[in-house]
Structure formats: structure tokens, C-alpha cells
Design a protein around this motif. Sequence first.
Motif, PDB file in Angstrom:
ATOM      1  N   LYS A 297       3.761   0.952   2.853  1.00 44.99           N
ATOM      2  CA  LYS A 297       4.854   1.860   2.501  1.00 44.99           C
ATOM      3  C   LYS A 297       4.411   3.324   2.618  1.00 44.99           C
ATOM      4  O   LYS A 297       4.500   4.108   1.656  1.00 44.99           O
ATOM      5  CB  LYS A 297       5.350   1.534   1.096  1.00 44.99           C
ATOM      6  N   VAL A 298       3.920   3.651   3.795  1.00 47.45           N
ATOM      7  CA  VAL A 298       3.477   5.012   4.099  1.00 47.45           C
ATOM      8  C   VAL A 298       4.144   5.414   5.411  1.00 47.45           C
ATOM      9  O   VAL A 298       4.200   4.608   6.351  1.00 47.45           O
ATOM     10  CB  VAL A 298       1.937   5.096   4.217  1.00 47.45           C
ATOM     11  N   GLY A 299       4.640   6.636   5.490  1.00 48.88           N
ATOM     12  CA  GLY A 299       5.404   7.058   6.664  1.00 48.88           C
ATOM     13  C   GLY A 299       4.552   7.390   7.867  1.00 48.88           C
ATOM     14  O   GLY A 299       4.437   8.571   8.246  1.00 48.88           O
TER      15      GLY A 299
ATOM     16  N   THR B 221      -4.256   8.396  11.491  1.00 45.41           N
ATOM     17  CA  THR B 221      -2.849   8.692  11.267  1.00 45.41           C
ATOM     18  C   THR B 221      -2.679  10.079  10.650  1.00 45.41           C
ATOM     19  O   THR B 221      -3.653  10.733  10.266  1.00 45.41           O
ATOM     20  CB  THR B 221      -2.204   7.659  10.328  1.00 45.41           C
ATOM     21  N   ALA B 222      -1.413  10.483  10.526  1.00 42.98           N
ATOM     22  CA  ALA B 222      -1.110  11.780   9.912  1.00 42.98           C
ATOM     23  C   ALA B 222      -1.262  11.736   8.398  1.00 42.98           C
ATOM     24  O   ALA B 222      -1.310  12.790   7.751  1.00 42.98           O
ATOM     25  CB  ALA B 222       0.308  12.203  10.284  1.00 42.98           C
TER      26      ALA B 222
ATOM     27  N   VAL C 257       0.876  -1.179   0.000  1.00 41.95           N
ATOM     28  CA  VAL C 257       0.000   0.000   0.000  1.00 41.95           C
ATOM     29  C   VAL C 257       0.903   1.215   0.000  1.00 41.95           C
ATOM     30  O   VAL C 257       1.811   1.326   0.838  1.00 41.95           O
ATOM     31  CB  VAL C 257      -0.913   0.033   1.247  1.00 41.95           C
ATOM     32  N   GLN C 258       0.677   2.116  -0.925  1.00 44.13           N
ATOM     33  CA  GLN C 258       1.439   3.349  -0.953  1.00 44.13           C
ATOM     34  C   GLN C 258       0.557   4.494  -1.446  1.00 44.13           C
ATOM     35  O   GLN C 258      -0.468   4.276  -2.088  1.00 44.13           O
ATOM     36  CB  GLN C 258       2.679   3.220  -1.827  1.00 44.13           C
TER      37      GLN C 258
ATOM     38  N   HIS D 278       6.139   1.170  15.573  1.00 46.84           N
ATOM     39  CA  HIS D 278       4.739   1.186  15.952  1.00 46.84           C
ATOM     40  C   HIS D 278       3.962   2.142  15.048  1.00 46.84           C
ATOM     41  O   HIS D 278       4.475   3.215  14.706  1.00 46.84           O
ATOM     42  CB  HIS D 278       4.555   1.667  17.394  1.00 46.84           C
ATOM     43  N   PRO D 279       2.744   1.795  14.690  1.00 47.92           N
ATOM     44  CA  PRO D 279       1.905   2.772  13.981  1.00 47.92           C
ATOM     45  C   PRO D 279       1.696   4.013  14.857  1.00 47.92           C
ATOM     46  O   PRO D 279       1.331   3.901  16.027  1.00 47.92           O
ATOM     47  CB  PRO D 279       0.587   2.018  13.767  1.00 47.92           C
TER      48      PRO D 279
END
Length: 417
Positions: free
Chosen positions: A353-355, A370-371, A104-105, A362-363
Motif C-alpha cells: 500500500k505504497v504509491g 523507487t520514489a 506494507v505501508q 507495474h512497479p
Amino acid sequence: MTEHHTVIVIGAGQAGLSMSWHLTRRGVDHVVLERDTIAHEWLDGRWDNFTLVTPNWQCVLPGHAYDGDDPDGFMTRDLVYDFVRRYADSFGAPVREHVAVLSVQQAPGGGYAVSTSAGAMTADQVVVAVGGYHVPSIPRLAERVPETITQIHSSRYRSAAALPPGGVLVVGTGQSGAQIAEDLHLEGRQVHLVAGSAPRVARFYRGRDCVAWLQDMGVYDVSISEHAGGLSKRESTNHYVTGRDGGRDIDLRAFALDGMRLYGRLTDVGSDGVLRFAPTLEQSLDAADAVSEGIKNDIDAYIARAGLDAPVEERYTPVWRPESEPTELDLEAAGVTSVVWAVGFRRDYRWLKVGVFDGEGHPAHTRGVTAAQGLYFLGLPWQNTWGSGRFAAVARDAEYLAEQMSPAVGARVPAAV
């Protein structure tokens, strides 16, 4: 053409299905992707005699509460699996089984590109509902255990009969380790149990299940932001107790009186097949008991404040203490033929694959948000409260996320499902 959905939910356990229920009710286009089958972890990741450790009445998913004839009992593995499967069927959850998410990106034009074993997809928003326990953890020490010894992770344990005849070493006293040790002990196996730092809780106290008291006290409603330990609570080990045979305490001291052999922390495995332990057993037993008695103190205080009429109960007195702590175990001499590693799991989000992760992997999120715009987590341990990730509060967490998502997906609310 690449298949597109407004929302893609990853994982078809109770968390992913709870989100699907809310999205269905709001008329939001979505699909639930499941690499195996619906609720398969309940069937494939639990042993034959598994039961829930929380009462059946706590099993409440959105639009689907426990409806059996034993609300104060504890569902078996097969009954839990059936409960979740019936939930998916009850509203026609759009689940695609045997579709693995490979990556996932974020897509260049917004939204997300999702690569799957069934082809490429895109979505405006993604909900990651794969829990927090991904890869069975086995320490490097296991590499030095003699090849003649069968070794399995607790997630692969099914029954005493499935292991070779002989003694069994169980490493770890979290919920799984303590209950597996009990299962083996009841089947007549000689059990050697390596005690860790997990706390315990009494099954019943002052006339009720302790879970019922804690529910009334609001313990399951306290958010992680209100706890003194803050985010560190997400690394907490759950208390060991059992729902077997109507529910009872797991008292390792009583097991020792009955022939189970207990050890402190495992420190080394010699090339000669001799295991070595730190003298931490008594400390671990005392700490577990202290947590259990502390919970009783809280219940006593609640009863007094509320002016409730509840029977008085004698407090626990240790029934056994080690005269001396064993520091070695020769597996061959002791007749040990199997080792069950009950030391937890590792997270594995390499495909995401997301920051949105902190320095420890940890998420990073606030109540699952999320941000990264449009990316959410659901079903994590301590996502918001103690009940998150379990039946106790996953419904509440799913509802919160659905409300956060609604403005962005332009959701409409038709007649309730």
C-alpha cells in the motif's frame, strides 16, 4: 512491543537470498520473510521433468556459483531447488518461513509498517523480492469449457500421468507451454497446441550454446534504458527452447510432422464444446523462426568482427507448413480430456500500500529503486537487463541495490562471508 528491523526482505527465492547475503556481509540487521518455504516455487511450481533453459554455468549467486560436474548442462527442478536451499544454508540466511506479509505501508514517523501472519513489524527499509509472476492467469473463455474436461494452469502441471487418459490441449507457446507440450508429446499423448506469439531461439549454433554466444556478445549486460523499446521490454515473452536431455531446439513444425496438432489464436469456446481459432498459425511459426534466424545473424556478425574460428552451420529450413489452418476443434470428438492453460500470470501487489505503481499496475522504479524512500524491488523481469529476475543477473542487481541502501542503513563491512 512491535518487532523492528533495519531491513525487511520479502521473499526467500534466489532474489531475496541474494539481498540477504549482501546485508549479512555488511553487518546489516535484517530478516527475510517467506510465506511458504525457501525456494518453494522451484519445487512447487515446476513439472517433474523440468530443466533450466540456461546452462548451469550461468547460475551464479553472490558468493555461491554452480559447483557441479556439468557446467554446460541444465539442472533439473530438484537440483535447482537444492542449489538455492544450499545457498541459504551457506551463510545462515535469517529466513522466517511460513510468515505471510499481509500489508506494507509507510509509517507516520518514517520507515514502514509491515503486517504479517506472525504479527506486526516495522522496518527502516523494505526490499520486495517476490518476482513478477504472482497469480496464475486463466482467461474467461475457460468458463465455457465443458465440465467434463480437466483444466489446470501450467504452474500446476506435473506430468502426463497426473492427467486423465486422453488428448491434451495446451494453450500458449511461451517457455512453459512449449516445454509442457513437448513433455506430453514424449509421453505419447495426443497434443493439441495453440500457438501464440512467443519467439524461439536455437539451442546450439556454430559449435556453442547460443546462450554462450549471447553472453560473450554482452547481450545480457544491455540495460533496458539502452533498448529501443524502452520499458516495453518488460512485457516481452521469453524465447522457447529446452535444456532437456542435454539441450535442444523446440521446433513446433517438427512436432507437427510427428503428429502434434497445431492451431492459431483461440478466439471462442462454444456452448457445444467446440473451440474456434483465428488463422494465425503460419504467421506465428514464421515470426518465431525469424527471431531465431535473426539471433544467428547477430552471432555471425559477432564472429566476423572478432575474427573467431567457428564452424559454419547450415541455416534452418522449415520442415513443415500447414496446408490449411484448422479453425475448429470439437474437444469430445477429438478425445481431449484435459486443458493446460500456459498463458502467464497476473501481478498482485494489493498488499503493498505504497504509491509506487504506474497506471497499469507495474512497479515504477529505476534499477529497483523507487520514489518512496527506503522501498526497493528485486528479481523483476527486465529490472535492469535481460538477465534480471533470473540467475544470470540477479546477483548484479542485488549488489547494486545493496550499494544504494548502504549509506541509509549505516552499513559497515566486516570480513567477507
